[in-house]
Design a protein around this motif. Structure first.
Motif, short mmCIF file in Angstrom:
data_model
loop_
_atom_site.label_atom_id
_atom_site.label_comp_id
_atom_site.label_asym_id
_atom_site.label_seq_id
_atom_site.Cartn_x
_atom_site.Cartn_y
_atom_site.Cartn_z
N ILE A 41 0.83 -1.21 0.00
CA ILE A 41 0.00 0.00 0.00
C ILE A 41 0.86 1.25 0.00
O ILE A 41 0.59 2.21 -0.73
N GLU A 42 1.94 1.28 0.77
CA GLU A 42 2.82 2.42 0.83
C GLU A 42 3.48 2.65 -0.52
O GLU A 42 3.68 3.79 -0.96
N LYS A 43 3.85 1.57 -1.19
CA LYS A 43 4.47 1.68 -2.50
C LYS A 43 3.50 2.31 -3.50
O LYS A 43 3.88 3.17 -4.30
N GLU A 44 2.29 1.84 -3.48
CA GLU A 44 1.28 2.39 -4.40
C GLU A 44 1.06 3.85 -4.14
O GLU A 44 0.91 4.65 -5.07
N LEU A 45 1.03 4.25 -2.87
CA LEU A 45 0.83 5.66 -2.54
C LEU A 45 2.00 6.50 -3.04
O LEU A 45 1.80 7.63 -3.53
N LYS A 46 3.20 6.00 -2.95
CA LYS A 46 4.37 6.73 -3.41
C LYS A 46 4.32 6.93 -4.92
O LYS A 46 4.64 8.01 -5.43
N GLU A 47 3.89 5.90 -5.64
CA GLU A 47 3.75 6.01 -7.09
C GLU A 47 2.72 7.06 -7.47
O GLU A 47 2.94 7.85 -8.39
N VAL A 48 1.62 7.04 -6.74
CA VAL A 48 0.56 8.03 -7.03
C VAL A 48 1.08 9.43 -6.77
O VAL A 48 0.82 10.38 -7.51
N GLU A 49 1.86 9.61 -5.70
CA GLU A 49 2.38 10.94 -5.35
C GLU A 49 3.31 11.43 -6.45
O GLU A 49 3.27 12.59 -6.84
N ASN A 50 4.21 10.52 -6.94
CA ASN A 50 5.14 10.91 -8.00
C ASN A 50 4.40 11.32 -9.27
O ASN A 50 4.79 12.28 -9.95
N LYS A 51 3.40 10.57 -9.60
CA LYS A 51 2.61 10.91 -10.79
C LYS A 51 1.95 12.27 -10.63
O LYS A 51 1.88 13.07 -11.58
N SER A 52 1.44 12.58 -9.44
CA SER A 52 0.79 13.88 -9.19
C SER A 52 1.79 15.01 -9.33
O SER A 52 1.49 16.08 -9.89
N ILE A 53 3.05 14.77 -8.84
CA ILE A 53 4.07 15.83 -8.94
C ILE A 53 4.39 16.08 -10.40
O ILE A 53 4.53 17.24 -10.84
N GLN A 54 4.51 15.02 -11.23
CA GLN A 54 4.78 15.17 -12.64
C GLN A 54 3.66 15.97 -13.34
O GLN A 54 3.93 16.80 -14.21
N ASP A 55 2.38 15.65 -12.93
CA ASP A 55 1.24 16.38 -13.52
C ASP A 55 1.31 17.87 -13.19
O ASP A 55 1.05 18.73 -14.04
N TYR A 56 1.68 18.19 -11.95
CA TYR A 56 1.78 19.61 -11.53
C TYR A 56 2.89 20.32 -12.29
O TYR A 56 2.77 21.48 -12.67
N ILE A 57 4.03 19.58 -12.52
CA ILE A 57 5.15 20.18 -13.25
C ILE A 57 4.73 20.47 -14.68
O ILE A 57 5.07 21.53 -15.24
N LYS A 58 4.00 19.54 -15.31
CA LYS A 58 3.54 19.75 -16.69
C LYS A 58 2.60 20.95 -16.78
O LYS A 58 2.61 21.68 -17.76
N GLU A 59 1.73 21.14 -15.75
CA GLU A 59 0.72 22.21 -15.80
C GLU A 59 1.18 23.45 -15.06
O GLU A 59 0.38 24.31 -14.69
N SER A 60 2.46 23.62 -14.83
CA SER A 60 2.95 24.76 -14.05
C SER A 60 2.66 26.09 -14.72
O SER A 60 2.32 27.07 -14.09
N GLN A 61 2.84 26.14 -16.07
CA GLN A 61 2.59 27.39 -16.79
C GLN A 61 1.10 27.79 -16.68
O GLN A 61 0.76 28.95 -16.49
N ASN A 62 0.27 26.76 -16.86
CA ASN A 62 -1.18 27.07 -16.74
C ASN A 62 -1.54 27.57 -15.35
O ASN A 62 -2.35 28.48 -15.16
N ILE A 63 -0.90 26.92 -14.36
CA ILE A 63 -1.18 27.32 -12.98
C ILE A 63 -0.70 28.75 -12.75
O ILE A 63 -1.35 29.55 -12.08
#
Length: 583
Positions: A41-63
């Motif tokens: 479960i902890e591993k899955e949560l870490k993967e989800v967190e990394n994916k969310s950070i990548q999404d935020y980095i991609k949408e940084s200009q829009n933000i």
């Protein structure tokens, strides 16, 4: 101890609840290692967190752009806020100005209302207090008989009353006009007194005839020609001029100006003054010049001729417009009584004068009398209310007829008797026509009885009981009462009524034997009727209404007793009181 036990129970309950969870049950069923499951479960949560950070980095200009837009909106909203605050301040100042203007408007409106109220009162006060030149000229110059003088007199009276009311407040304006108003008052009173005459009660008109309906000629603004219309046909106390007032003191105009009199009262005063002075003048002329007969009459006419002509002319003027039959009749009888008074004083000088007055009064009296007769003849019964009580036209006739009969008892007149007979005939026909509007015979008889009874009562109250009119209506009342009794009793007592009639007829002819035979032969059928209606046949009302002979009543009573029939106590007492019931 109890707390520990409760805690254990709650823990067990929580454990059971957790065990019911689907995930827990699935783990227990599969035998999964909980530690290994936790690391997964902890591993899955870490993967989800990394994916969310990548999404935020991609949408940084829009933000970043969104942040800029939000900042711009904040600035715009801040400017709008400042503008709205400015508007709010402006509206506050405008509201205060509006309130100030409203207060000023209310103050000005109140001032205007006060000024208008004061202006109205002050204008009315000035109008009531001021004495215009037109009023002065009207009182001074207008004739008393002119309508304008009456109007000016009313205005003057109002101003005098107003000044009198205001004088208690010590207004200086009252002192300015008080003297002139007093002078105008004196002038008006002087002018009125110079031509003042006694007034008499309102004259009757052609609309005040006996047969005129009460509602006739009444428009929206109709005013009755008489304040008390009953006095047209009711004599009341007017007949006193022929009795205790015949030689009463004359009416002095200036002392009786506030009183109102019927014309016959003024006529009596005038003629009594004439009789008193004329008799003294004639006797003085006869003694002073030592003349008798025609020479004395010639001297008297030279002295009193113009006075007699003036009085005759005044009577002609009144009679020409008079519709008051009672007034004319009373004047006529005053003439007869004063003529008799002159004869008792041995003064024949006024005989032609009296005859002239009679020749003026009697034709008009007959004319008005016949107008009353025709008014009754022309009456339409359908225009009146259908009521069983006495009709008001019948009451008028009763009062009028009783008045004339009472007046003429000591001085009968053929013309009056003939006119009264014609009037009585028309009234009787009118009563019959009015009775005809009722559909049932019983209602017709009730109406006739009520009217005849009212006429008889009034005539008997005002005249002798044995007068011709009283006897006539007494007979009609008796006839209609008997017919009414027969109408009411016939459905229940037809055979007994016929039996009583036959017995009365035989008893009046003193046919005793035939009476006994008839009673013996006819009583069986009568008694049969008696048995079918025991509560009705023995009523004393039947025999009293239908049989005039107490001997017949006694015979019927004897028959009832002999057949052991129950007898009404009232019948027994009634027959016994007659003294003709055999013991």
């Amino acid at each position: 101890m109890n707390k520990t036990q409760n805690l254990i129970e709650e823990t067990e309950s929580q454990i059971h609840h957790n065990l019911e969870d689907e995930v827990v049950q699935d783990i227990l069923k599969t035998g999964t290692d909980l530690r290994q499951y936790s690391r997964q479960i902890e591993k899955e949560l870490k993967e989800v967190e990394n994916k969310s950070i990548q999404d935020y980095i991609k949408e940084s200009q829009n933000i970043a752009r969104l942040h800029g837009q939000i900042s711009a909106c904040d600035q715009i909203l801040e400017r709008m806020e400042s503008m709205l605050l400015g508007f709010q301040n402006d509206l506050g100042s405008i509201s205060s100005e509006i309130l100030s203007l409203q207060r000023k408007s209310i103050s000005m409106s109140q001032e205007l209302s006060n000024r208008q109220a004061i202006r109205g009162q002050l204008s009315q006060f000035i109008d009531d207090m001021a004495v215009p030149e037109s009023l002065i000229m009207g009182i001074m110059d207008c004739p008393v008989t002119d309508k304008d003088f009456v109007s000016h007199l009313q205005v003057l009276n109002h101003k005098i009353s107003f000044v009198k009311e205001q004088s208690f407040k010590e207004y200086k304006s009252c002192l300015d006009v008080k003297d002139i108003l007093e002078k105008l008052k004196i002038k008006a009173m002087t002018k009125i007194r110079t031509i003042m005459k006694l007034q008499y009660e309102e004259c009757t008109t052609k609309e005040d005839l006996m047969g005129i309906e009460d509602t006739a000629n009444r428009g929206l603004f109709h005013k009755s020609s008489l304040k008390h219309k009953g006095t047209v046909f009711t004599i009341g106390n007017r007949g006193d001029v022929l009795a205790q007032q015949l030689e009463a003191p004359i009416i002095v105009p200036h002392t009786q100006s506030k009183n109102r009199y019927y014309y016959e009262a003024l006529f009596r005063s005038e003629q009594y003054a004439l009789v008193d002075n004329a008799c003294r003048e004639y006797l003085f002329v006869s003694e002073f010049f030592m003349v008798r007969g025609q020479p004395a009459l010639n001297l008297f006419n030279q002295i009193m001729g113009k006075t007699l002509q003036l009085l005759t002319k005044n009577l002609e003027t009144f009679v020409a417009e008079c519709y008051d039959t009672i007034a004319l009749f009373l004047c006529f009888h005053l003439i007869l009584r004063y003529q008799l008074m002159c004869h008792k004083r041995c003064v024949p000088a006024l005989d032609k004068y009296w005859e002239a007055l009679q020749s003026i009064i009697l034709p008009r009296f007959e004319q008005i009398f016949r107008m009353n007769i025709n008014s009754i003849r022309d009456c339409d019964p359908t225009k009146f209310n259908r009521e069983l009580g006495p009709h008001y036209i019948t009451r008028r006739y009763a009062e009028f007829s009783a008045a004339l009969v009472g007046i003429s008892e000591n001085f009968p007149n053929e013309l009056v008797n003939r006119l009264l007979a014609e009037l009585q005939e028309e009234v009787e026909l009118f009563i019959l026509r009015m009775a005809g509007i009722f559909p049932q015979r019983k209602e017709q008889l009730i109406y006739l009885i009520n009217n005849y009874d009212m006429i008889l009562n009034i005539i008997m109250e005002r005249t002798r009981d044995n007068s011709k009119e009283a006897e006539s209506f007494r007979a009609r009342l008796s006839t209609k009462s008997a017919e009414y009794a027969e109408e009411i009793l016939s459905p229940h007592f037809g055979e007994i009524m016929q039996f009583v009639k036959e017995c009365e007829h035989l008893n009046e002819k003193s046919q005793t034997e035939e009476l006994k035979k008839y009673e013996s032969s006819s009583w069986t059928s009568v008694a049969t009727t008696r048995r079918t209606a025991p509560e009705l046949v023995t009523s004393v009302t039947v025999l009293k209404q239908f049989s005039r002979d107490d001997q017949v009543n006694a015979a019927i009573f004897t028959q009832l007793v002999s057949q052991d029939q129950v007898v009404n106590v009232d019948l027994y007492v009634g027959l016994k009181n007659t003294g003709k019931l055999s013991k």
